[in-house]
Design an enzyme around this catalytic site. Structure first.
Site, PDB file in Angstrom:
ATOM      1  N   HIS A  34       0.832  -1.204   0.000  1.00  0.00           N
ATOM      2  CA  HIS A  34       0.000   0.000   0.000  1.00  0.00           C
ATOM      3  C   HIS A  34       0.873   1.264   0.000  1.00  0.00           C
ATOM      4  CE1 HIS A  34      -3.505   2.531   1.228  1.00  0.00           C
ATOM      5  NE2 HIS A  34      -2.542   3.259   1.759  1.00  0.00           N
ATOM      6  N   GLU A  35       1.784   1.343   0.952  1.00  0.00           N
ATOM      7  CA  GLU A  35       2.614   2.546   1.058  1.00  0.00           C
ATOM      8  C   GLU A  35       3.486   2.717  -0.184  1.00  0.00           C
ATOM      9  OE1 GLU A  35       1.871   4.707   3.087  1.00  0.00           O
ATOM     10  OE2 GLU A  35       0.623   3.473   4.398  1.00  0.00           O
ATOM     11  N   HIS A  71       1.773   4.714  -2.822  1.00  0.00           N
ATOM     12  CA  HIS A  71       1.956   6.166  -2.690  1.00  0.00           C
ATOM     13  C   HIS A  71       3.330   6.563  -3.243  1.00  0.00           C
ATOM     14  CE1 HIS A  71      -1.665   6.831  -0.400  1.00  0.00           C
ATOM     15  NE2 HIS A  71      -1.291   6.059   0.600  1.00  0.00           N
ATOM     16  N   HIS A  96       3.331   6.903  -6.921  1.00  0.00           N
ATOM     17  CA  HIS A  96       2.665   8.152  -7.285  1.00  0.00           C
ATOM     18  C   HIS A  96       3.661   9.316  -7.192  1.00  0.00           C
ATOM     19  CE1 HIS A  96      -1.549  10.264  -6.861  1.00  0.00           C
ATOM     20  NE2 HIS A  96      -1.027  10.428  -8.045  1.00  0.00           N
TER      21      HIS A  96
HETATM   22 ZN   LIG Z   1      -2.511   5.314   2.176  1.00  0.00          ZN
END
Ligand SMILES: [Zn+2]
Length: 689
Positions: free
Chosen positions: A471-472, A475, A478
């Site tokens: 998940h991290e 980011h 991105h």
């Molecule tokens: Zn998050």
């Protein structure tokens, strides 16, 4: 005047870093460097602003100068705010306490500088034809920021706004103080260990310790924030479960000094008045106008489309769990305090998933290199080379140079271990954002809180930690793959209801069979996951989604109901009206189920009356709709392929906030997001459209 006069050249923030990709010179940074860098940085920022306003620049040059100003301050702040989360000591906290209000005021003063606002307003009314799309969007954002924060109000309006902001800030702080006090007061006391039958020995010991700390005999179960209390899954005695549940839902609503009802009504009333002052129908409209959702009707429409499927599934889960309850010799109906106890048993019996036993297959280095990095390589053509020669801010932090098809372009810092100086949780942050205007490269960090193993032992992750890392890293992608002109649009600088979307997409890859196969190997024998374990994991994740979705939707709809009230609607309201308002709002939205109370009830809804999620609690599921729909696109197009990653990068990840995020989504998907993929993922029957 040289605004940097007074900042000695040996202050590491005095000049841009000369390390690769602008990595901060952590080996030279001392706590004592921040205060002088902040002072000099704020002075320099003000001087740059005066200079650029006096220069009467043409529009594009004005916007460039505005967005480039304040670099010295930005360099110091980027390091400072990262360290306050990752490696804080008392000295750093003292600097934070001293400077946080001053820095916030400085940024407000720059943003709301009447000269800047006047120029932005003029350009917004009559934008020059030669401005490109990103510059136009920046102008749009600057104007909307000014309007939203009241910079365009007349003097009387501005005065009232200041009063409202001040009172709201005091009231929301007080809401949290009273909630915390009531939560502590309502901790549940048990005399005898038998009453807590089913609790794990370590948890029982913790409860005894909590009692001792309060000067009592026996055991104390402290309450956590949401309605559902974790101990309910373990407690065998129904009467004990009921006591804990009743204490949980009583918070803030039982009269006395810590009652939050009048407070939350006042907060809702003042927010409604502020929204009207700023030209919006209600607080929710003011909030959502700044998000990708755009208008409240779109949000409510989406939540309501999910509701029937969630209710139907919660009902069938309820029937299943009731059977289990009866087998146990208890009388129906299944009550709210029985739910997680029965659900936990069902999960263990049906799926035989013991996630703890899977840890030897999730060794940190393998998960990172063969899982996370390998997936980023397959999709985006990225490679990662460790740079042990570069300085880091704390022991155990690692630096990787990131290369793409065009060569090395940024750095990834990985900070996996818990330590005393680090706050809890997991997050992505950046030391430097990629920006064409500034010529800066991405320097991105992921922080986790994995327990450090004994020397010489392997770091074995839980299933949740594996999911968190993927998940991290979503980011991180991105941030790394951002390709914009203005730093304020870089990477994760997108609306709140959009920012979790790329990270959730990346989370999905972690449990895909072809990815799992590659990295989930026993850390000693190298064997793959046992037969059935992977399927069991996936099935267990889809289980119980009726309940989870429904309790979340109820809270999100409750949040919107309070914040869709127009100014004046709460005049003359009494504290007792809170329960009625809540019951009506839930019934009206079709999400009122006796055994599934909202994840938060109004009187202890910290996110919306104490924290910053007012009218925005919906955003978690909003981005999950996009995520599930995007993941189906990948599946339809052959999954883990370089072309797919490139399409996602080009249309979406690279654009950050420089375009309307929903337009970026359309460019990626070829249409708006559909809700059905989320229903399917959560195993929710019925399309509900
Ligand atoms: Zn998050």
């Amino acid at each position: 005047m040289d605004p940097r006069a007074g900042l000695p050249a040996d202050n590491p923030f005095a000049a841009p870093s000369d390390l690769p990709f602008g990595l901060p010179p952590f080996d030279r940074v001392r706590t004592g460097h921040f205060a002088p860098a902040f002072d000099a940085g704020m002075a320099a920022h003000r001087a740059e602003l005066d200079e650029l306003l006096a220069a009467e620049l043409p529009a594009a040059a004005f916007l460039d100068a505005l967005e480039s100003s304040g670099r010295l301050l930005a360099r110091a702040e980027a390091v400072f705010w990262n360290l306050t989360g990752t490696d804080a000591d008392d000295a750093l906290r003292a600097v934070q306490e001293e400077y946080a209000p001053e820095l916030a005021a400085h940024h407000d003063a720059v943003r709301l500088d009447p000269r800047v606002v006047a120029r932005v307003r003029a350009l917004h009314e009559d934008p020059p034809a030669d401005l490109d799309a990103e510059a136009r969007r920046l102008l749009e954002r600057l104007h909307s920021d000014a309007a939203r924060s009241g910079a365009l109000l007349d003097e009387a309006g501005a005065r009232r706004l200041r009063e409202l902001n001040a009172e709201l800030s005091a009231l929301t702080t007080r809401f949290d103080v009273e909630l915390l006090a009531d939560t502590n007061d309502l901790a549940v006391h048990f005399e005898r260990a038998e009453e807590l039958e089913g609790l794990a020995p370590a948890d029982l010991a913790r409860a005894a310790e909590a009692a001792r700390a309060r000067g009592r005999d026996g055991y104390v179960i402290a309450l956590v924030l949401p309605t559902g209390q974790p101990v309910l899954e373990a407690l065998r005695r129904r009467t004990s479960r009921e006591r804990v549940h009743r204490a949980s839902i009583a918070r803030g609503g039982r009269g006395g000094e810590h009652d939050t009802r009048a407070l939350l009504q006042r907060i809702a009333a003042l927010r409604a008045e502020r929204a009207r002052l700023l030209g919006f129908a209600d607080h929710a409209s003011w909030v959502v106008a700044d998000e990708t959702a755009g208008d409240v009707e779109a949000v409510v429409g989406m939540l309501r489309r999910l509701a029937p499927a969630a209710v139907a599934n919660a009902r069938s889960e309820e029937a299943e769990l009731t059977e289990l309850l009866v087998t146990d010799g208890e009388a129906p109906p299944l009550r709210a305090w029985d739910w997680s106890y029965c659900a936990g048993r069902l999960l263990r019996e049906r799926f035989a998933v013991d996630t703890e036993a899977l840890r030897p297959w999730f060794e940190l280095e393998r998960v990172l290199v063969d899982g996370v990095f390998a997936t980023a390589s397959a999709l985006y053509g990225l490679s990662f080379t460790e740079r042990a020669d570069l300085p880091v801010y704390a022991d155990g932090v690692r630096v990787f140079e990131v290369a793409g098809p065009g060569g090395p372009f940024g750095l990834y810092l990985f900070d996996p271990y818990a330590r005393e100086s680090k706050r809890g949780g997991a997050w992505m942050s950046s030391f430097s954002d990629r920006s064409g205007l500034l010529g800066t490269a991405p320097v991105v960090v992921n922080c986790l809180n994995v327990a450090r193993p004994a020397p010489g032992e392997a770091t074995l992750l839980t299933v949740d930690e594996v999911e968190t890392l993927f998940h991290e890293f979503g980011h991180t992608l991105h941030g790394l793959l951002s390709d914009v002109h203005y730093p304020r649009f870089s990477g994760t600088n997108v609306p709140r209801d959009f920012v979790e979307f790329p990270s959730q997409v990346n989370e999905f890859w972690g449990f895909e069979p072809e990815v799992l196969q590659r990295y989930a190997r026993h850390h000693v024998t190298g064997e793959p996951l046992p037969d059935g374990a992977a399927q069991g994991l996936r099935a267990a994740r889809a289980h119980g989604q009726g309940f989870a979705t429904l309790e979340y939707l109820a809270a999100a709809l409750l949040d919107l109901a309070w914040h869709r009230l127009p100014a004046g609607a709460l005049d003359g309201a009494r504290p007792e009206d809170v329960e009625r308002f809540e019951a009506e709002a839930l019934a009206e939205a079709g999400v009122a189920l006796e055994a599934v109370p909202p994840r938060y009830r109004s009187t202890y809804f910290h996110h919306v009356f104490g924290g910053g999620y007012a009218a925005a609690y919906y955003s978690y599921v909003w981005s999950e709709v996009l995520d599930a729909d995007a993941v189906e696109w990948f599946a339809e197009n052959g999954g883990l392929r370089r072309e797919n990653g490139e399409h996602f990068r080009r249309t979406l990840l690279s654009r950050g906030g420089s375009v309307d995020p929903l337009q970026a989504y359309r460019d990626f998907r070829g249409r708006d997001a559909a809700i059905e993929p989320l229903l399917r993922r959560r195993g929710l029957q019925g399309a509900g459209a």
